[in-house]
Design a protein around this motif. Structure first.
Motif, PDB file in Angstrom:
ATOM      1  N   LEU A 199       1.793   6.344  -7.160  1.00 14.73           N
ATOM      2  CA  LEU A 199       0.653   7.090  -7.713  1.00 14.73           C
ATOM      3  C   LEU A 199       0.847   8.599  -7.552  1.00 14.73           C
ATOM      4  O   LEU A 199       0.521   9.381  -8.446  1.00 14.73           O
ATOM      5  CB  LEU A 199      -0.642   6.654  -7.014  1.00 14.73           C
ATOM      6  N   SER A 200       1.405   8.997  -6.408  1.00 12.59           N
ATOM      7  CA  SER A 200       1.603  10.435  -6.191  1.00 12.59           C
ATOM      8  C   SER A 200       2.659  11.012  -7.125  1.00 12.59           C
ATOM      9  O   SER A 200       2.653  12.207  -7.408  1.00 12.59           O
ATOM     10  CB  SER A 200       2.014  10.686  -4.739  1.00 12.59           C
ATOM     11  N   THR A 220       0.951   3.853  -3.117  1.00 15.63           N
ATOM     12  CA  THR A 220       0.548   5.241  -2.839  1.00 15.63           C
ATOM     13  C   THR A 220       1.637   6.217  -3.256  1.00 15.63           C
ATOM     14  O   THR A 220       1.357   7.272  -3.851  1.00 15.63           O
ATOM     15  CB  THR A 220       0.254   5.408  -1.337  1.00 15.63           C
ATOM     16  N   SER A 278      -7.276   5.314   3.699  1.00 13.06           N
ATOM     17  CA  SER A 278      -8.378   4.446   3.274  1.00 13.06           C
ATOM     18  C   SER A 278      -7.897   3.019   3.057  1.00 13.06           C
ATOM     19  O   SER A 278      -8.557   2.054   3.468  1.00 13.06           O
ATOM     20  CB  SER A 278      -9.003   4.979   1.979  1.00 13.06           C
ATOM     21  N   ALA A 279      -6.735   2.885   2.412  1.00 15.69           N
ATOM     22  CA  ALA A 279      -6.204   1.544   2.147  1.00 15.69           C
ATOM     23  C   ALA A 279      -5.840   0.826   3.445  1.00 15.69           C
ATOM     24  O   ALA A 279      -6.100  -0.381   3.591  1.00 15.69           O
ATOM     25  CB  ALA A 279      -4.967   1.651   1.244  1.00 15.69           C
ATOM     26  N   TYR A 330      -1.653  17.841  -3.338  1.00 15.83           N
ATOM     27  CA  TYR A 330      -1.506  16.388  -3.397  1.00 15.83           C
ATOM     28  C   TYR A 330      -1.300  15.723  -2.039  1.00 15.83           C
ATOM     29  O   TYR A 330      -1.690  14.574  -1.851  1.00 15.83           O
ATOM     30  CB  TYR A 330      -0.336  16.008  -4.311  1.00 15.83           C
ATOM     31  N   TYR A 381      10.033   9.455   2.165  1.00 11.32           N
ATOM     32  CA  TYR A 381       8.582   9.304   2.384  1.00 11.32           C
ATOM     33  C   TYR A 381       8.301   8.285   3.483  1.00 11.32           C
ATOM     34  O   TYR A 381       7.491   8.532   4.393  1.00 11.32           O
ATOM     35  CB  TYR A 381       7.936   8.877   1.064  1.00 11.32           C
ATOM     36  N   GLN A 415      -2.977  12.179  -1.087  1.00 14.31           N
ATOM     37  CA  GLN A 415      -2.110  11.019  -0.896  1.00 14.31           C
ATOM     38  C   GLN A 415      -2.330  10.418   0.492  1.00 14.31           C
ATOM     39  O   GLN A 415      -2.430   9.199   0.639  1.00 14.31           O
ATOM     40  CB  GLN A 415      -0.657  11.485  -1.044  1.00 14.31           C
ATOM     41  N   ILE A 462       0.834  -1.208   0.000  1.00 12.42           N
ATOM     42  CA  ILE A 462       0.000   0.000   0.000  1.00 12.42           C
ATOM     43  C   ILE A 462       0.868   1.257   0.000  1.00 12.42           C
ATOM     44  O   ILE A 462       0.634   2.197  -0.768  1.00 12.42           O
ATOM     45  CB  ILE A 462      -0.928  -0.004   1.238  1.00 12.42           C
ATOM     46  N   VAL A 463       1.895   1.265   0.854  1.00  7.35           N
ATOM     47  CA  VAL A 463       2.782   2.432   0.927  1.00  7.35           C
ATOM     48  C   VAL A 463       3.489   2.648  -0.409  1.00  7.35           C
ATOM     49  O   VAL A 463       3.584   3.777  -0.913  1.00  7.35           O
ATOM     50  CB  VAL A 463       3.816   2.230   2.059  1.00  7.35           C
ATOM     51  N   THR A 512      -5.723   8.607   0.590  1.00  9.25           N
ATOM     52  CA  THR A 512      -5.642   7.330  -0.116  1.00  9.25           C
ATOM     53  C   THR A 512      -4.959   6.280   0.753  1.00  9.25           C
ATOM     54  O   THR A 512      -5.423   5.133   0.863  1.00  9.25           O
ATOM     55  CB  THR A 512      -4.850   7.505  -1.429  1.00  9.25           C
ATOM     56  N   LEU A 513      -3.859   6.674   1.373  1.00  6.60           N
ATOM     57  CA  LEU A 513      -3.136   5.749   2.245  1.00  6.60           C
ATOM     58  C   LEU A 513      -3.997   5.347   3.438  1.00  6.60           C
ATOM     59  O   LEU A 513      -4.080   4.164   3.793  1.00  6.60           O
ATOM     60  CB  LEU A 513      -1.839   6.411   2.719  1.00  6.60           C
TER      61      LEU A 513
END
Length: 336
Positions: free
Chosen positions: A26-27, A23, A311-312, A301, A68, A305, A19-20, A308-309
């Motif tokens: 995608l960003s 994410t 939610s996942a 963003y 990150y 971002q 997931i990390v 999204t993280l």
């Protein structure tokens, strides 16, 4: 049971790493230059270059990913430049509103959908069964934004029995003392009945709107699961032993029919958090959903971002909890 729980938690780790990673990728593939967004279209190139350097956007991708991950470990989700606050601060302010809305929606869905599903299955092909199927079909097909506008038009504009869709509480009422951030809970804890009535009246319509799809899906799943279970031999045996229909349905059939329904409920919790984006925008609800909408409009963003993280991660944790509930309800699953 401890071994089962440990195994499921170990399985969760690769999912979180994936997931990390996704994410982050995608960003970085999204169109647009964050530095240019922050500096503005008319900013000199030197200013944009300085911002890119400060954000680390000139570093190699693996270095950016390492930074990150390090920030995530430290609980740093970045800064939302359109609010001037860190994303963590903005989330902390707005998350209670979204949680209150999602919890209320889930409770409404469960209270309505489970009895409807049971009644429809135990009275198959009756008028109640047909009504429940139509109810499920309408709930599943109706867009949330359309239902929200319809509820506002009917109950606020025409009948005048609902408050204006402008937030969690009336402008002339002070919010309850902040304890949990959930207005209903806080007003109950402080015995602030005026705030409780106001909060409840503002919550009902958005909660019904958000719960409509979940309600329909759970009712349909409950009906089909119950139909499958009550056709099994052990249910016929229970009836042959002279047990009452209530004991057969609620003692023997309901537990087994609940397993696929629990899966669906778990998935719907994630949907409620994601679906809050539209509902909160329609009802001006000051939660994370409306915050994300504002971020999208501002092409900011970092909050997108982070949402999204979040939610996942919520989906993954809910799946873990559902697996553990499986093992608790049906011990055979622990040994598969």
């Amino acid at each position: 049971m401890l071994q089962f729980i440990t195994k499921r938690i170990v399985y969760l780790i690769p999912s979180l790493i994936g997931i990390v990673l996704i994410t982050f990728i995608l960003s970085r593939v999204l169109p647009g230059d964050p530095a240019l967004m922050i500096a503005g279209e008319q900013a000199p190139q030197s200013v944009v270059d300085n911002i890119r350097m400060e954000l680390g956007l000139n570093d190699p991708l693996y270095v950016q990913f390492g930074t990150y991950v390090k920030q995530l470990v430290q609980g740093d989700l970045g800064t939302a430049w359109h609010t001037g606050h860190t994303v963590v601060e903005d989330f902390a302010t707005r998350l209670p509103a979204t949680l209150e809305l999602a919890i209320a929606s889930l409770l409404i869905a469960l209270i309505v959908a489970i009895p409807v599903g049971i009644v429809a299955a135990t009275r198959k092909e009756s008028a109640l069964d047909h009504i429940s199927r139509v109810f499920s079909l309408i709930g599943a097909c109706m867009p949330v934004f359309w239902l929200g506008l319809l509820l506002i038009l009917l109950f606020y504009s025409k009948l005048g029995i609902a408050p204006a869709p402008m937030g969690r509480i009336g402008n002339d009422i002070l919010p309850p003392t902040n304890i949990t951030g959930l207005y209903l809970v806080d007003s109950l804890l402080t015995a602030d009945w005026v705030a409780f009535r106001q909060s409840l009246s503002h919550l009902i319509l958005p909660a019904i709107c958000l719960s409509s799809g979940t309600m329909a899906i759970i009712a349909r799943m409950m009906r089909s699961s119950m139909l499958e279970v009550i056709s099994q031999d052990y249910i016929r045996t229970a009836r042959a032993k002279g047990l009452s229909e209530g004991a057969v349905v609620y003692k023997h059939a309901l537990a087994n029919a609940s397993i696929p329904t629990i899966t669906m409920v778990g998935l719907q919790i994630g949907y409620l958090l994601g679906g809050a984006v539209i509902t909160e925008t329609i009802f001006s609800w000051p939660g994370v959903g409306s915050y994300v909408t504002e971020s999208i409009l501002a092409t900011d963003y970092a909050p997108i971002q982070a949402f999204t993280l979040l939610s996942a991660v919520v989906y993954s944790v809910i799946n873990l909890v559902v697996d553990l509930i499986y093992g608790w309800i049906d011990p055979r699953i622990r040994y598969e």
